[in-house]
Design an enzyme around this catalytic site. Sequence first.
Site, PDB file in Angstrom:
ATOM      1  CG  ASP A 200       2.447  -3.055   3.200  1.00 13.17           C
ATOM      2  OD1 ASP A 200       3.364  -3.358   2.443  1.00 13.17           O
ATOM      3  OD2 ASP A 200       2.559  -1.816   3.652  1.00 13.17           O
TER       4      ASP A 200
ATOM      5  CG  ASN B   3       6.458  -4.647  -6.064  1.00 13.63           C
ATOM      6  OD1 ASN B   3       5.828  -4.982  -7.256  1.00 13.63           O
ATOM      7  ND2 ASN B   3       5.878  -4.284  -5.404  1.00 13.63           N
TER       8      ASN B   3
ATOM      9  N   GLY C 235       9.123  -1.411  -9.130  1.00 12.54           N
ATOM     10  CA  GLY C 235       8.568  -0.661  -8.113  1.00 12.54           C
ATOM     11  C   GLY C 235       8.966  -1.366  -6.685  1.00 12.54           C
ATOM     12  CD  GLN C 236      13.258  -5.317  -4.380  1.00 13.41           C
ATOM     13  OE1 GLN C 236      13.575  -5.423  -5.537  1.00 13.41           O
ATOM     14  NE2 GLN C 236      13.257  -5.804  -3.327  1.00 13.41           N
TER      15      GLN C 236
ATOM     16  CG  HIS D 248       8.966  -7.579   0.117  1.00 12.23           C
ATOM     17  ND1 HIS D 248      10.031  -6.784  -0.034  1.00 12.23           N
ATOM     18  CD2 HIS D 248       7.999  -6.536  -0.354  1.00 12.23           C
ATOM     19  CE1 HIS D 248       9.690  -5.652  -0.772  1.00 12.23           C
ATOM     20  NE2 HIS D 248       8.612  -5.497  -1.083  1.00 12.23           N
TER      21      HIS D 248
ATOM     22  CG  HIS E  92       3.430  -6.651  -1.719  1.00 11.93           C
ATOM     23  ND1 HIS E  92       3.361  -5.543  -0.953  1.00 11.93           N
ATOM     24  CD2 HIS E  92       4.755  -6.545  -2.345  1.00 11.93           C
ATOM     25  CE1 HIS E  92       4.432  -4.540  -1.118  1.00 11.93           C
ATOM     26  NE2 HIS E  92       5.202  -4.971  -1.913  1.00 11.93           N
TER      27      HIS E  92
HETATM   28  P1  DGP Z   1       7.776  -2.860  -2.312  1.00  8.15           P
HETATM   29  O1  DGP Z   1       7.414  -1.573  -3.043  1.00  8.15           O
HETATM   30  O2  DGP Z   1       7.307  -3.957  -3.016  1.00  8.15           O
HETATM   31  O3  DGP Z   1       9.467  -2.704  -1.997  1.00  8.15           O
HETATM   32  O4  DGP Z   1       7.148  -2.649  -0.778  1.00  8.15           O
HETATM   33  C1  DGP Z   1       7.482  -2.519   0.333  1.00  8.15           C
HETATM   34  C2  DGP Z   1       6.265  -2.621   1.407  1.00  8.15           C
HETATM   35  O5  DGP Z   1       6.754  -2.518   2.792  1.00  8.15           O
HETATM   36  C3  DGP Z   1       5.472  -1.317   1.285  1.00  8.15           C
HETATM   37  O6  DGP Z   1       4.230  -1.705   0.712  1.00  8.15           O
HETATM   38  C4  DGP Z   1       5.378  -0.663   2.434  1.00  8.15           C
HETATM   39  C5  DGP Z   1       5.942  -1.832   3.534  1.00  8.15           C
HETATM   40  N1  DGP Z   1       6.843  -1.288   4.584  1.00  8.15           N
HETATM   41  C6  DGP Z   1       7.872  -0.470   4.241  1.00  8.15           C
HETATM   42  N2  DGP Z   1       8.396  -0.173   5.550  1.00  8.15           N
HETATM   43  C7  DGP Z   1       7.796  -0.854   6.537  1.00  8.15           C
HETATM   44  C8  DGP Z   1       7.797  -1.107   7.855  1.00  8.15           C
HETATM   45  O7  DGP Z   1       8.559  -0.768   8.633  1.00  8.15           O
HETATM   46  N3  DGP Z   1       6.826  -1.871   8.391  1.00  8.15           N
HETATM   47  C9  DGP Z   1       5.652  -2.618   7.651  1.00  8.15           C
HETATM   48  N4  DGP Z   1       4.914  -3.562   8.415  1.00  8.15           N
HETATM   49  N5  DGP Z   1       6.021  -2.441   6.355  1.00  8.15           N
HETATM   50  C10 DGP Z   1       6.896  -1.602   5.833  1.00  8.15           C
END
Ligand code: DGP
Length: 114
Positions: free
Chosen positions: A30, A87, A93-94, A100, A102
Amino acid sequence: MDDCIFCKIVKGEIPSKKIYEDDEILAFHDVSPQAPVHFLLIPKKHIRNIMELDTSDTALLGRLLFKAQELAVDLGCGEKGARFVINCKENGGQTVDHLHVHVLGGRPLDWPPG
Ligand code: DGP
């Protein structure tokens, strides 16, 4: 999906720190880690969220979760455990509309979430 960040990561148009990749699944760290271990697993196929899963995705989701288990162990979370989170939409909280999982570990995590 042309405007999906995670589809762009799948295509290599946005860089990521990859942990695992096969024909169907990608796992990467992340970008904004909330724990010492924090990575994401995605299906390469664009599925917006868990509400849009189809029964034809059953095997894919099973593989995704087993890979989450395997990688969590590989990254040192086998003994003390980790949190596996999906999420969904606004109230869940998505923020990225590509399904995805986590995986967060390496420290104790509070419950319930805020
Ligand atoms: P959510 O809130 O469940 O939709 O989490 C999305 C997650 O994705 C958040 O923890 C940050 C991560 N994220 C967003 N953009 C990027 C990216 O460009 N690269 C990576 N590695 N993670 C990302």
